[in-house]
Design a protein around this motif. Structure first.
Motif, PDB file in Angstrom:
ATOM      1  N   TYR A  26       9.550  17.692  28.030  1.00 27.74           N
ATOM      2  CA  TYR A  26       8.486  17.369  27.076  1.00 27.74           C
ATOM      3  C   TYR A  26       9.066  16.692  25.834  1.00 27.74           C
ATOM      4  O   TYR A  26       8.594  15.625  25.410  1.00 27.74           O
ATOM      5  N   ALA A  27      10.113  17.303  25.241  1.00 30.85           N
ATOM      6  CA  ALA A  27      10.696  16.758  24.018  1.00 30.85           C
ATOM      7  C   ALA A  27      11.348  15.404  24.276  1.00 30.85           C
ATOM      8  O   ALA A  27      11.232  14.476  23.459  1.00 30.85           O
ATOM      9  N   HIS A  28      12.022  15.269  25.419  1.00 30.33           N
ATOM     10  CA  HIS A  28      12.692  14.013  25.758  1.00 30.33           C
ATOM     11  C   HIS A  28      11.673  12.893  25.959  1.00 30.33           C
ATOM     12  O   HIS A  28      11.862  11.765  25.470  1.00 30.33           O
ATOM     13  N   LEU A  33       8.792   8.022  23.911  1.00 28.50           N
ATOM     14  CA  LEU A  33       7.543   7.317  23.614  1.00 28.50           C
ATOM     15  C   LEU A  33       7.381   7.010  22.136  1.00 28.50           C
ATOM     16  O   LEU A  33       6.852   5.956  21.764  1.00 28.50           O
ATOM     17  N   LEU A  34       7.824   7.938  21.274  1.00 29.25           N
ATOM     18  CA  LEU A  34       7.472   7.870  19.858  1.00 29.25           C
ATOM     19  C   LEU A  34       8.635   7.587  18.933  1.00 29.25           C
ATOM     20  O   LEU A  34       8.420   7.306  17.751  1.00 29.25           O
ATOM     21  N   GLY A  35       9.860   7.691  19.440  1.00 25.62           N
ATOM     22  CA  GLY A  35      10.998   7.636  18.544  1.00 25.62           C
ATOM     23  C   GLY A  35      11.165   8.968  17.840  1.00 25.62           C
ATOM     24  O   GLY A  35      10.663  10.007  18.288  1.00 25.62           O
ATOM     25  N   THR A  36      11.808   8.950  16.693  1.00 29.46           N
ATOM     26  CA  THR A  36      12.133  10.205  16.009  1.00 29.46           C
ATOM     27  C   THR A  36      10.951  10.777  15.240  1.00 29.46           C
ATOM     28  O   THR A  36      10.698  11.987  15.275  1.00 29.46           O
ATOM     29  N   ASP A  37      10.200   9.933  14.557  1.00 33.08           N
ATOM     30  CA  ASP A  37       9.170  10.426  13.640  1.00 33.08           C
ATOM     31  C   ASP A  37       7.748  10.021  14.037  1.00 33.08           C
ATOM     32  O   ASP A  37       6.813  10.223  13.265  1.00 33.08           O
ATOM     33  N   GLY A  38       7.552   9.450  15.219  1.00 31.82           N
ATOM     34  CA  GLY A  38       6.226   8.982  15.603  1.00 31.82           C
ATOM     35  C   GLY A  38       5.265  10.102  15.920  1.00 31.82           C
ATOM     36  O   GLY A  38       5.652  11.257  16.148  1.00 31.82           O
ATOM     37  N   ARG A  39       3.977   9.757  15.909  1.00 30.59           N
ATOM     38  CA  ARG A  39       2.918  10.719  16.222  1.00 30.59           C
ATOM     39  C   ARG A  39       2.178  10.264  17.474  1.00 30.59           C
ATOM     40  O   ARG A  39       1.944   9.070  17.676  1.00 30.59           O
ATOM     41  N   LEU A  40       1.806  11.242  18.293  1.00 27.97           N
ATOM     42  CA  LEU A  40       1.078  10.915  19.514  1.00 27.97           C
ATOM     43  C   LEU A  40      -0.237  10.214  19.204  1.00 27.97           C
ATOM     44  O   LEU A  40      -0.671   9.329  19.939  1.00 27.97           O
ATOM     45  N   SER A  41      -0.891  10.599  18.117  1.00 26.90           N
ATOM     46  CA  SER A  41      -2.185   9.992  17.788  1.00 26.90           C
ATOM     47  C   SER A  41      -2.038   8.518  17.417  1.00 26.90           C
ATOM     48  O   SER A  41      -2.998   7.746  17.534  1.00 26.90           O
ATOM     49  N   ASP A 295       5.649   5.280  31.485  1.00 27.99           N
ATOM     50  CA  ASP A 295       5.192   5.268  30.098  1.00 27.99           C
ATOM     51  C   ASP A 295       3.827   4.600  29.955  1.00 27.99           C
ATOM     52  O   ASP A 295       2.988   5.026  29.158  1.00 27.99           O
ATOM     53  N   GLU A 296       3.620   3.527  30.732  1.00 32.07           N
ATOM     54  CA  GLU A 296       2.342   2.811  30.629  1.00 32.07           C
ATOM     55  C   GLU A 296       1.176   3.679  31.117  1.00 32.07           C
ATOM     56  O   GLU A 296       0.055   3.584  30.588  1.00 32.07           O
ATOM     57  N   VAL A 297       1.424   4.496  32.122  1.00 31.67           N
ATOM     58  CA  VAL A 297       0.376   5.401  32.616  1.00 31.67           C
ATOM     59  C   VAL A 297       0.102   6.479  31.594  1.00 31.67           C
ATOM     60  O   VAL A 297      -1.064   6.834  31.329  1.00 31.67           O
ATOM     61  N   LEU A 298       1.148   7.034  30.986  1.00 33.49           N
ATOM     62  CA  LEU A 298       0.959   8.012  29.909  1.00 33.49           C
ATOM     63  C   LEU A 298       0.163   7.394  28.766  1.00 33.49           C
ATOM     64  O   LEU A 298      -0.735   8.030  28.204  1.00 33.49           O
ATOM     65  N   HIS A 299       0.484   6.159  28.426  1.00 32.07           N
ATOM     66  CA  HIS A 299      -0.239   5.478  27.352  1.00 32.07           C
ATOM     67  C   HIS A 299      -1.721   5.333  27.692  1.00 32.07           C
ATOM     68  O   HIS A 299      -2.597   5.571  26.847  1.00 32.07           O
ATOM     69  N   PHE A 300      -1.996   4.946  28.925  1.00 32.04           N
ATOM     70  CA  PHE A 300      -3.381   4.760  29.365  1.00 32.04           C
ATOM     71  C   PHE A 300      -4.157   6.081  29.313  1.00 32.04           C
ATOM     72  O   PHE A 300      -5.266   6.145  28.759  1.00 32.04           O
ATOM     73  N   LEU A 301      -3.588   7.150  29.874  1.00 28.63           N
ATOM     74  CA  LEU A 301      -4.306   8.422  29.964  1.00 28.63           C
ATOM     75  C   LEU A 301      -4.440   9.092  28.599  1.00 28.63           C
ATOM     76  O   LEU A 301      -5.505   9.650  28.277  1.00 28.63           O
ATOM     77  N   LEU A 302      -3.393   9.052  27.791  1.00 28.40           N
ATOM     78  CA  LEU A 302      -3.482   9.652  26.461  1.00 28.40           C
ATOM     79  C   LEU A 302      -4.461   8.875  25.582  1.00 28.40           C
ATOM     80  O   LEU A 302      -5.237   9.466  24.815  1.00 28.40           O
ATOM     81  N   SER A 303      -4.442   7.556  25.705  1.00 33.20           N
ATOM     82  CA  SER A 303      -5.423   6.747  24.963  1.00 33.20           C
ATOM     83  C   SER A 303      -6.838   7.088  25.399  1.00 33.20           C
ATOM     84  O   SER A 303      -7.771   7.087  24.578  1.00 33.20           O
ATOM     85  N   ASN A 304      -7.002   7.384  26.676  1.00 34.33           N
ATOM     86  CA  ASN A 304      -8.314   7.752  27.189  1.00 34.33           C
ATOM     87  C   ASN A 304      -8.834   9.023  26.531  1.00 34.33           C
ATOM     88  O   ASN A 304     -10.009   9.114  26.143  1.00 34.33           O
ATOM     89  N   LEU A 305      -7.968  10.003  26.361  1.00 37.95           N
ATOM     90  CA  LEU A 305      -8.375  11.249  25.688  1.00 37.95           C
ATOM     91  C   LEU A 305      -8.760  10.979  24.237  1.00 37.95           C
ATOM     92  O   LEU A 305      -9.790  11.467  23.753  1.00 37.95           O
TER      93      LEU A 305
END
Length: 646
Positions: A26-28, A33-41, A295-305
């Protein structure tokens, strides 16, 4: 990060390394995806980049299709011509900038030239609306929803009392119902019944109505069968105004196989969104399976939420098919009899990571959102915080309990009810994890099965539900329907769920119009006139359900931590327990009244009696007396009493 999950369940100690790997993955992934300080939102914003974006003096359209050679935007706004060619951008993206305003209302598709020189047409992956055409395929529709919200989401302190609902079948008429009609006709019923949360099914667009919404083609499109995006927004806004939270039944476990309507072979490759080969196919469901490692699939599904939270203001999600996501064999035929089966090579660790990211994102955007996992395997930590080593859901569904009730009613006699097993089924759950209890959901009502009321009453439900009728079968059905719901409600979870109409014993099963039933709507509707008819006993069950829900509203019962079993005896079918401030006493015996003496230091106050006439009973027949710190009870067969202990 400490593994506090081991404090909840020491039996997980042998799997400490697997649990540590869960957190590491999860952390890796999050850092990647976000780098060191990025936010999922900030990451989950695909809907602000892809699809149609209206700028001040122009609009842009972007699509991700790395396997395509060329791409055009075509539709009735340009007579389906090739004059709007997209330019290839980085990462397999395509884009076009066109001056002026969006041609709202136009049908649209993306036309691709594939590597094998085949020409294909696809509904844009971020399309907000999709409509069937004359070829029984879907076209994208350019929409720009504009709705002025009037109400804020309610801040409820009650446990979730969930009314599971399907817009299409919510009318009594032989038709597909609409968002607007549901808002006007059904929302007031839900509010009056005492539920505080609605779980909407089949909202994400799906080509096959009979799939119950579980074969999604267009993940950002609200189903056009029921109305426009603005109509759905109005429904949710109205629900918020009534103090009702609204959950989306989200399907990220698989996708429809249809080519052209959805994501399958979108850019001509099998691996764009899904796993290659057999791993990308769900053989039992005949659907496609996402590759949660991309990563692109994670981006698509998380953006969907984020999209459904942000644009439609849903208050959370019930995640469908979580068991299928967790295991490479989808849990099919696997008996999860020991912990090793949760942490084996069969576990899809990438899916676990996605679910953790999804829960973090949802609660980052909306801290009071509700997330519920439909997992029948019992994966440890499903509803524990990520910080404790869990997956981050707020609740898991108590999926074994409906199966217990169906088995009891379908295969066993009333006198064989095992109270010890019942108590274990209703009270045993993962330490520290909250559950949503329920006696039945839509799953038990699907064609080929029957609702609890139909198992209890069968054909008598058609001609013996009049209050003037005398039927021992109906008397039994009504009595047991109440007992089953009351004991499940009070013991099975920290929240409660009911499927639309089952609270009053809606007859028959669910079956959508299809070739096999000659496209009939007979079983794809809700007969509200049954509960509105004061001469029928359906109304008695509705009154009982309403009174039962008030136990949470008045006493905050479901999350009460104190639970003490005071009496259990299989031979007499007697069960008594105290939960929070309330005392519950049940007599499940099919024929005999029973007496019971309980030592109580405080005077009990009768809250309600299932045998009350307003609940379809024959009371007042049950009696009680409290003196010298002893409660003497007489309960008739198949009745229960609830007391407040002062």
């Amino acid at each position: 990060m400490p593994l506090n999950i081991l404090d909840y369940d020491p039996y997980l100690e042998p799997f400490k390394d697997a649990l540590s790997s869960r957190l590491y993955d999860y952390a890796h992934t999050k850092k990647r995806l976000l780098g060191t300080d990025g936010r999922l939102s900030d990451f989950a914003c695909g809907h602000h980049y892809f699809g149609f974006q209206q700028e001040e003096k122009h609009w842009t359209f972007r699509e991700w299709a790395p396997g395509a050679k060329r791409a055009w935007l075509v539709g009735d706004f340009n007579n389906w011509e090739n004059n709007y060619e997209l330019k290839r951008s980085y990462g397999g993206n395509w884009e076009i900038l066109i001056p002026g305003k969006l041609p709202v209302g136009s049908k649209v598709k993306v036309k691709f030239l594939l590597e094998n020189d085949e020409i294909v047409y696809r509904v844009p992956s971020y399309s907000l609306c999709a409509l069937p055409n004359e070829r029984h395929e879907l076209d994208g529709l350019i929409v720009n929803p504009n709705y002025q919200w009037k109400h804020s989401a309610p801040q409820s302190t009650e446990a979730p009392l969930i009314y599971e609902a399907h817009i299409g079948i919510s009318s009594e008429d032989y038709k597909i119902n609409s968002y607007r009609a549901f808002m006007q006709e059904v929302l007031p019923r839900i509010k009056k019944a005492g539920y505080n949360t609605i779980q909407l099914m089949a909202i994400m667009e799906h080509p096959l109505y009979a799939s119950f919404g579980y074969q999604v083609s267009n993940f950002f499109a609200a189903s056009s069968r029921f109305g426009t995006p603005e109509d759905l927004m109005a429904l949710i806004d109205c629900a918020h105004g009534l103090g009702l939270r609204v959950l989306l039944d989200v399907v990220h476990s698989h996708a429809v196989k249809n080519v052209g309507d959805g994501l399958n072979l979108f850019d001509g490759t099998t691996s764009q969104y899904f796993h290659e080969g057999k791993r990308g196919e769900h053989e039992a469901w005949n659907t496609k399976l996402f590759n949660y490692g991309k990563d692109e699939v994670l981006h698509f599904l998380l953006s969907n939420l984020k999209f459904w939270l942000e644009v439609y203001k849903f208050d959370g999600f019930r995640f469908d098919g979580v068991t299928s996501m967790l295991y490479k064999d989808h849990g099919l035929g696997t008996a999860f009899t020991d912990y090793a089966k949760y942490f084996s090579a069969n576990t899809d660790t990438q899916a676990v990571t996605y679910l953790m990211l999804a829960n973090e994102l949802i609660h980052e955007i909306k801290p009071d959102a509700i997330t519920i996992a439909e997992d029948m395997s019992g994966m440890p930590g499903m509803a524990l915080p990520i910080s404790a080593g869990g997956i981050g859901f707020d609740y898991r569904l108590s999926m074994g309990i409906p199966d217990f009730w169906i088995e009891q009613l379908k295969e066993k006699q009333d006198e064989s009810l095992d109270l010890m097993k019942l108590w274990w089924e209703l009270t045993t759950r993962r330490p520290g994890e909250k559950n949503i209890g329920y006696a039945e959901s839509h799953d038990q009502a699907l064609v080929g099965d029957k609702t609890l009321m139909m198992w209890l009453a069968n054909e008598a439900i058609y001609d013996a539900m009049s209050k003037d009728s005398q039927s021992l079968k109906i008397d039994r059905a009504i009595a047991l329907h109440k007992l089953i719901r009351l004991i499940t409600f009070s013991l099975a979870g920290e929240g409660y769920l009911n499927f639309m109409g089952n609270e009053f014993g809606h007859p028959e099963w669910l079956d959508f119009p299809r070739e096999g039933n000659h496209d009939s709507f007979q079983y794809a509707r809700r007969q509200w006139s049954l509960v509105d008819n004061t001469q029928l006993r359906f109304q008695d069950l509705a009154h009982f359900d309403q009174a039962m829900l008030q136990l949470e509203q008045h006493f905050k019962l479901l999350e009460a931590s104190e639970l003490n079993q005071l009496w259990i005896k299989n031979e007499d079918k007697l069960l008594a327990y105290q939960k929070g401030p309330l005392l519950f006493v049940f007599n499940f015996h099919p024929t005999d009244s029973q007496t019971l003496k309980l030592k109580l230091s405080q005077k009990p106050l009768l809250i309600f009696d299932t045998d009350d006439e307003q609940f379809g009973g024959f009371g007042p027949r049950n009696t009680f007396q409290w003196q010298n710190q002893q409660l003497d009870l007489l309960l008739e067969a198949r009745t229960a009493m609830v007391f407040q202990i002062k």
